[in-house]
Structure formats: structure tokens, C-alpha cells
Scaffold this motif. Structure first.
Motif, mmCIF file in Angstrom:
data_model
loop_
_atom_site.group_PDB
_atom_site.id
_atom_site.type_symbol
_atom_site.label_atom_id
_atom_site.label_comp_id
_atom_site.label_asym_id
_atom_site.label_seq_id
_atom_site.Cartn_x
_atom_site.Cartn_y
_atom_site.Cartn_z
ATOM 1 N N HIS A 67 7.419 2.309 18.386
ATOM 2 C CA HIS A 67 6.298 2.630 17.513
ATOM 3 C C HIS A 67 5.222 1.555 17.619
ATOM 4 N N ASN A 68 4.027 1.925 17.209
ATOM 5 C CA ASN A 68 2.957 0.959 17.041
ATOM 6 C C ASN A 68 3.206 0.198 15.742
ATOM 7 N N PRO A 69 2.927 -1.135 15.704
ATOM 8 C CA PRO A 69 3.172 -1.902 14.477
ATOM 9 C C PRO A 69 2.521 -1.296 13.236
ATOM 10 N N ASP A 70 1.323 -0.714 13.390
ATOM 11 C CA ASP A 70 0.636 -0.148 12.232
ATOM 12 C C ASP A 70 1.329 1.100 11.684
ATOM 13 N N ASP A 71 2.267 1.649 12.463
ATOM 14 C CA ASP A 71 3.038 2.786 11.945
ATOM 15 C C ASP A 71 3.927 2.378 10.785
ATOM 16 N N PHE A 72 4.248 1.072 10.719
ATOM 17 C CA PHE A 72 5.115 0.562 9.652
ATOM 18 C C PHE A 72 4.319 -0.189 8.584
ATOM 19 N N ARG A 73 3.007 -0.132 8.691
ATOM 20 C CA ARG A 73 2.154 -0.790 7.707
ATOM 21 C C ARG A 73 1.333 0.233 6.951
ATOM 22 N N ILE A 74 0.869 -0.172 5.775
ATOM 23 C CA ILE A 74 0.053 0.713 4.940
ATOM 24 C C ILE A 74 -1.406 0.294 5.106
ATOM 25 N N ILE A 75 -2.234 1.178 5.608
ATOM 26 C CA ILE A 75 -3.639 0.875 5.846
ATOM 27 C C ILE A 75 -4.436 1.220 4.591
ATOM 28 N N SER A 76 -5.138 0.220 4.065
ATOM 29 C CA SER A 76 -5.935 0.420 2.856
ATOM 30 C C SER A 76 -7.420 0.331 3.198
ATOM 31 N N GLY A 77 -8.160 1.369 2.856
ATOM 32 C CA GLY A 77 -9.595 1.379 3.114
ATOM 33 C C GLY A 77 -10.398 0.596 2.095
ATOM 34 N N ASN A 78 -9.760 0.167 1.024
ATOM 35 C CA ASN A 78 -10.476 -0.535 -0.047
ATOM 36 C C ASN A 78 -10.479 -2.058 0.118
ATOM 37 N N LEU A 79 -9.751 -2.565 1.121
ATOM 38 C CA LEU A 79 -9.663 -4.007 1.327
ATOM 39 C C LEU A 79 -10.444 -4.417 2.564
ATOM 40 N N SER A 80 -10.797 -5.697 2.652
ATOM 41 C CA SER A 80 -11.581 -6.207 3.773
ATOM 42 C C SER A 80 -10.767 -6.194 5.059
ATOM 43 N N GLU A 81 -11.481 -6.128 6.195
ATOM 44 C CA GLU A 81 -10.836 -6.166 7.499
ATOM 45 C C GLU A 81 -10.084 -7.488 7.667
ATOM 46 N N GLY A 82 -8.857 -7.406 8.174
ATOM 47 C CA GLY A 82 -8.004 -8.583 8.299
ATOM 48 C C GLY A 82 -7.046 -8.732 7.138
ATOM 49 N N TYR A 83 -7.318 -7.994 6.050
ATOM 50 C CA TYR A 83 -6.461 -8.056 4.861
ATOM 51 C C TYR A 83 -6.028 -6.662 4.401
ATOM 52 N N ASN A 84 -6.292 -5.655 5.219
ATOM 53 C CA ASN A 84 -6.087 -4.272 4.767
ATOM 54 C C ASN A 84 -4.901 -3.585 5.427
ATOM 55 N N HIS A 85 -4.101 -4.318 6.221
ATOM 56 C CA HIS A 85 -2.906 -3.732 6.822
ATOM 57 C C HIS A 85 -1.686 -4.276 6.067
ATOM 58 N N LEU A 86 -1.272 -3.584 5.022
ATOM 59 C CA LEU A 86 -0.190 -4.059 4.152
ATOM 60 C C LEU A 86 1.152 -3.932 4.867
ATOM 61 N N ASP A 87 1.969 -4.977 4.762
ATOM 62 C CA ASP A 87 3.197 -5.063 5.558
ATOM 63 C C ASP A 87 4.430 -5.248 4.665
ATOM 64 N N PRO A 88 4.994 -4.154 4.142
ATOM 65 C CA PRO A 88 6.170 -4.278 3.258
ATOM 66 C C PRO A 88 7.422 -4.770 3.981
ATOM 67 N N ILE A 89 7.543 -4.505 5.287
ATOM 68 C CA ILE A 89 8.719 -4.967 6.033
ATOM 69 C C ILE A 89 8.737 -6.494 6.086
ATOM 70 N N ALA A 90 7.559 -7.099 6.239
ATOM 71 C CA ALA A 90 7.473 -8.565 6.250
ATOM 72 C C ALA A 90 7.981 -9.148 4.941
ATOM 73 N N VAL A 91 7.636 -8.508 3.847
ATOM 74 C CA VAL A 91 8.087 -8.971 2.529
ATOM 75 C C VAL A 91 9.609 -8.872 2.427
ATOM 76 N N PHE A 92 10.152 -7.772 2.907
ATOM 77 C CA PHE A 92 11.600 -7.550 2.838
ATOM 78 C C PHE A 92 12.360 -8.615 3.625
ATOM 79 N N ILE A 93 11.939 -8.891 4.864
ATOM 80 C CA ILE A 93 12.668 -9.857 5.688
ATOM 81 C C ILE A 93 12.560 -11.261 5.114
ATOM 82 N N LEU A 94 11.451 -11.583 4.460
ATOM 83 C CA LEU A 94 11.300 -12.896 3.825
ATOM 84 C C LEU A 94 12.328 -13.094 2.716
#
Length: 595
Positions: free
Chosen positions: A188-215
Motif C-alpha cells: 500500500h501507499n503510506p497515505d492509505d494508512f493515514r487520515i488526510i485532513s483538508g482543514n490543516l496546513s500542508e505538512g501537518y494534515n496527514h494524521l498517522d494513528p499507526i505511529a501513535v499505536f507503535i509509540l
């Protein structure tokens, strides 16, 4: 009735039933007992700041007095073998498997190999400086403790803020990279596992819940058992080394020397610009120095573990970078999963799964060792009360700093959820290069200045030489950042040389290392100051702006809270130390205090 010191550790579930925390757990100092006290403390800020700037801690204070504030001892579980594998596990991760592609494609080309050599030299110089301190002052505070002893309380706080930034940003960067390689493993493409938010600035709008889980998973492992963490890291790192050997051997079997033409497409500037960012790939060894307090024989184990792991890591990095650019033209290298895509491009698509699995293992080890080491930084900072003392608590059952561990992972998870890797890697490099420069400076101070031993004339010569080294290094860095010429180097570099020769010939060393010392003093630490400062000149302006914002926030906190808490704590300890008991006057808690 509990004393103030005991009240400081009434953490959640530690002394009370339930999960209740009071003000005494976070602000037990005299300045915060009432609003009147606090206003009085703020009014006294100038004199207190002067005290903290001029005050230096003492070796024995860090190793006995400060360490005792964690209530329970950390367990001495590690030897040189553990530390070496911790070093390898803590370093080889997101840097080599992700940033190599980005820097080869857009910044350095095939000369990214030379970028790793430059970064490796800078890292090795820093390793030597860290090693002497870790042997002489084996406490969990790492560079924070070293700077408290040699450069004073205020400079130590500046380092503390950067250490926290390094911890949070580094963990966030690696955890987001973990998601990228996990996606590759799943086709898969990495963004397939991220949540894309149109309301946030570029560079901060690809939310990554998997990163939070592994931490959070790695944090749980880290606080459960340090010895268990060591065994897991050791076994997993062996697998990781095997994967790296496979990448090198299989990749070179598909090598095409034509891909090395042109070798330096972006010029010399590209090599050094990539080096500054790729320094991220060498992060982690400083976390190993924080384990000195848990090392069985620091004088033997720390030098072998730290230097050995760095030599192995640098060699593997150079071989991996060379292999990648021989497999594929630098213009076609993938920025997110370079090695996996490179194998796919040469007809070995099946190999990308082995690469992805190895990368995931490497990044998991980096997160795990980071969770162990960085929490110990925060623990020692909290022992001085620059941060709330509640964070200094060490669990009696596990022998680990559980409060500091979970607070750090929560902060890291928030950053990892929102922020892209390229923003994180540049910001992290600034913080780390700055700290390494300060540690090298502190080593020179340690060797050439001892209170009551160094004469006034030698002090003046020492200050002049250090100023020449630092100013010339900063001038070289600025010139590199703003000019493509060479005249400026001819002007400023001789001052660095004069400052180093002056230390070598004119200032007698006031202290010799007891167990293990950095060779070629003052040349090696002076070179470390120069190269770390120089690499800072290759970082982009936006990253410096973010770093500036963090610095302002950090200083505001210090003036409003940290300064007064640490001042009260040091004053109370000094009063106890200077108390005459049985006719014997005890040593002072600090050197140079004016309170």
C-alpha cells in the motif's frame, strides 16, 4: 508525616489509592507555597538568574545527592555487550531507510555516500566526548548532567529543553517512518494508512494513528523491564544485521556503475547540506550514555559499547548508501521507501518484503531504546526540579522511570499524529548538533578548568581560546550558509586553529580522566565544536524559525517556573550540606553559588 522530598513523589498510584495528584507532586518548592511567595520570587528573578548562570554542580552531587531524589535505585543490568547492541539498535532505523532516499534524490545524488562519511565523522567525535563524561559521571542525566557540572545550571537547562525536543521529535519521526514501511510490506501507499485532513496546513494534515499505536506499545515494553528490553533488542538486532547484509550483497549483485555518473550532481554544497540532515541517522547513541547509571562497570563497558556500536553503524551506513545509488539512478530513487522500491526496479520485487521487515525491526528498536534512554534524561532533569519532580520517580518494582516514560510518549504521539517527516528531521538535526557542540565545549572546560586549581591567568587564556574556537566556528557556518565563495574561510579558519593551538600549548590541563579519557585533547573536542557548528549552516531557515519558537517557549517556562524551583531546591540542599554535624562541615552542594 511525609517530608517535602517524599511529597514530591506522591505520584499517581504510588503512595495514595486511586490516581490523585496534588500540587506538592509538581510544585513543592518554597516559591510556590503561596501567591505571595511566587510574586516575591518573580521580583527576585535577576539575582536568582545570576546565581543559576554562575553555579556549577559537582560530580558527586550528580551521582549521589541528585540521584537519590528518585526514591528508588535503577537496577544495574548492563555490560558492554548490552550497550553495543543498544547502540546499534538505537541508531540504525528511520535515518538510513528513509532519509537516504530523500537526500540522494533531491540534495546530494550518489555523493550521499560522502554525506554519510561527514556525518559519521561528526558523530564519532561526539561519541568520544560523551564517553569520557559517561565514565566519569555515570548518571541517567546524560548531557544534561555533564553540562550542569561544567557549564552551569542555566546552560544545562538550555540543553534540557533541546533534549526534550530531540526526544519528542525523534520519536515522532521514526514512528511515522514505521508507518511508511509497514505500508510497503502490505503493498500500500503510506497515505492509505493515514487520515488526510483538508482543514490543516500542508505538512501537518496527514494524521498517522499507526505511529501513535507503535509509540505506546514500545513505551509499555520499555517500562516493564530494562533487562527484558535489552534481550529483545539484542535478538532483534541480529536479525536486523542479517537483513542489512542481504541488502548489501543482493543490491550490489544488481549494481550498475553508470548510475554513479554524475557522482556529485548538486555540488559540494549538496554533500554538506545532506550531511546536516542525515545526522538524524546517527541519533540514538546519546541515549546509550543515559544508561551509565545502570551499567555494571562504566569505565570498561561504556567506551567499548559506544565506540564499537558507532564504528559498526558508520560502516553499514556507507555500504547501504553506496548500494542504493548503484542499483538505481538517483533521479528515480523513491523518497519514502528507497530500498524496497529499488529492489522492485531491478526485478527483485520479492526482496522488498525482506527490506521492509528489516526496516520495521530497525525502527522498532530505535523507538524502544529511545523510550528507555530519553525517559532517563527527563528523570534526571526532574531530579533538579527544573521540571516537576513527579517525573523523577523510579518504580521500586521495575526499576524504571514510569512517569517520565509515559509523559514523553504522550507528547511524542501528539507530534507524530500530525507532523510530516521532512519537517521533523530538519528540526531534530538542529537540536542535536547544538547539544553535541555544547558537550564538546564542556569537555574542554572539564580538562582545563578546576575551581581552586586553575590560576586567574590560565582562566583568562582558556576563555580567550574558547571564544576564538566558538566564534570562528560560528562565522564559518554563517559564511557557508550565505556565500558560495572561499575567501571567508581563509579569514576565519586560522582563528579556530590559533584557539586550539593556544589551548594545547599555553593552558595547562587542570584535570586528568580517572578511568578513560578522550584522546588528542584539545584537538578532538575542538574539531567536534567546529564540525557540528558548521553543519548547522546547512539547515533551512524554516527549521531555525521553528527552533527559535521552541527556544522562546522554553525560556519563558524557565523564567516563570524552572528557575525558581531549581533555585529553591539547590538552596535547601546547600543549607543541609553546610550544616555542621558532629563538628564536621560537609561539602557544598554546588560550586560558585552566590545565594
Amino acid at each position: 508525616m511525609a517530608t517535602d522530598g517524599e511529597a514530591s513523589f506522591n505520584g499517581c498510584g504510588i503512595r495514595r489509592r486511586g490516581c490523585l495528584c496534588s500540587k506538592e507532586d509538581f510544585l513543592p518548592e518554597e516559591s510556590f507555597r503561596s501567591w505571595g511567595n511566587y510574586v516575591g520570587a518573580l521580583m527576585d528573578t535577576p539575582s536568582r538568574l545570576k546565581d543559576r548562570v554562575l553555579t556549577r554542580s559537582i560530580d558527586v552531587t550528580e551521582m549521589v545527592e541528585i540521584k537519590a531524589r528518585s526514591q528508588n535505585e535503577m537496577k544495574k543490568n548492563f555490560n558492554w555487550w548490552d550497550l553495543m547492541w543498544f547502540g546499534i539498535g538505537s541508531v540504525i532505523g528511520a535515518g538510513i531507510f528513509v532519509l537516504t532516499g530523500l537526500q540522494a534524490k533531491e540534495v546530494a545524488g550518489p555523493a550521499v555516500l560522502l554525506s554519510y562519511v561527514v556525518s559519521g565523522v561528526a558523530a564519532m567525535l561526539a561519541v568520544f566526548c560523551y564517553t569520557e563524561f559517561a565514565v566519569e559521571i555515570p548518571v541517567a542525566g546524560g548531557s544534561f548532567a555533564y553540562l550542569r557540572v561544567e557549564l552551569g545550571d542555566f546552560m544545562a537547562f538550555i540543553a534540557a529543553g533541546n533534549l526534550i525536543l530531540e526526544s519528542v521529535v525523534g520519536g515522532a519521526a521514526v514512528s511515522r517512518s514505521w508507518t511508511s514501511y509497514f505500508a510497503t510490506l502490505c503493498n500500500h501507499n503510506p497515505d492509505d494508512f493515514r487520515i488526510i485532513s483538508g482543514n490543516l496546513s500542508e505538512g501537518y494534515n496527514h494524521l498517522d494513528p499507526i505511529a501513535v499505536f507503535i509509540l505506546f506499545i514500545t513505551c509499555l515494553l520499555a517500562v516493564t523491564s530494562t533487562k527484558g528490553t535489552s534481550r529483545f533488542n539484542y535478538i532483534a538486532s541480529i536479525f536486523h544485521i542479517l537483513v542489512i547484509v542481504f541488502i548489501i550483497v543482493a543490491g550490489l549483485s544488481k549494481a550498475d556503475t553508470k548510475n554513479y555518473t554524475p557522482f556529485v550532481p548538486f555540488g559540494t554544497r549538496g554533500i554538506f547540506k545532506a550531511s546536516a540532515v542525515l545526522f538524524f541517522a546517527y541519533l540514538g547513541f546519546d541515549s546509550v550514555s543515559t544508561m551509565a547509571e545502570e551499567t555494571k562497570n562504566p569505565g570498561r563497558d561504556i567506551p567499548i559499547g559506544l565506540v564499537g556500536s558507532m564504528v559498526i553503524t558508520t560502516l553499514l551506513y556507507c555500504l547501504l548508501a553506496m548500494t542504493l545509488c548503484l542499483m538505481q539512478p538517483y533521479q528515480e530513487v523513491d523518497k519514502h521507501a528507497p530500498f524496497s522500491i529499488a529492489f522492485e526496479a531491478v526485478g527483485m520485487g520479492w526482496a522488498k518484503y525482506i527490506v521492509a521487515a528489516g526496516a520495521l525491526k530497525g525502527m522498532t528498536s530505535v523507538l524502544l531504546v529511545g523510550a528507555v534512554g530519553q525517559a532517563r534524561y527527563l528523570t534526571h532533569i526532574a531530579r533538579t526540579h527544573m521540571m516537576p519532580p513527579w517525573l523523577a520517580y523510579v518504580s521500586e518494582r521495575t526499576g524504571t522511570p514510569i512517569n517520565a516514560s509515559f509523559v514523553l510518549v504522550a507528547a511524542t504521539a501528539i507530534v507524530a499524529l500530525f507532523t510530516d517527516l521532512d519537517i521533523l528531521s530538519n528540526l531534530l538535526s538542529i537540536s542535536t548538533l547544538f547539544i553535541f557542540m555544547l558537550v564538546a565545549l564542556a569537555l574542554l572546560v572539564r580538562r582545563y578548568y578546576v575551581g581552586g586549581v586553575t590560576t586567574r591567568v590560565d582562566q583568562i587564556k582558556l576563555i580567550v581560546c574558547l571564544v576564538l574556537i566558538i566564534v570562528s566556528s560560528i562565522a564559518t557556518s554563517i559564511y557557508w550558509g550565505v556565500s558560495d565563495g572561499w575567501i571567508g574561510y581563509v579569514v576565519v579558519l586560522p582563528f579556530w586553529f590559533i584557539g586550539t593551538v593556544g589551548l594545547w600549548l599555553l593552558v595547562p590541563q587542570a584535570r586528568s580522566p580517572k578511568f578513560w579519557g578522550v584522546p588528542f585533547v584539545p584537538w578532538l573536542p575542538s574539531m567536534s565544536i567546529g564540525i557540528n557548528t558548521f553543519l548547522l549552516g546547512s539547515i533551512d531557515k524554516a527549521s531555525f524559525a521553528r527552533f527559535g519558537v521552541w527556544t522562546v517557549v522554553m525560556l519563558v517556562y524557565y523564567v516563570l517556573v524552572g528557575l525558581h524551583a531549581s533555585f529553591d531546591t539547590a538552596k535547601e540542599s546547600d543549607e543541609k550540606k553546610l550544616r555542621i554535624e558532629d563538628g564536621i562541615q560537609l561539602e557544598k552542594f554546588e560550586e560558585g553559588a552566590v545565594h
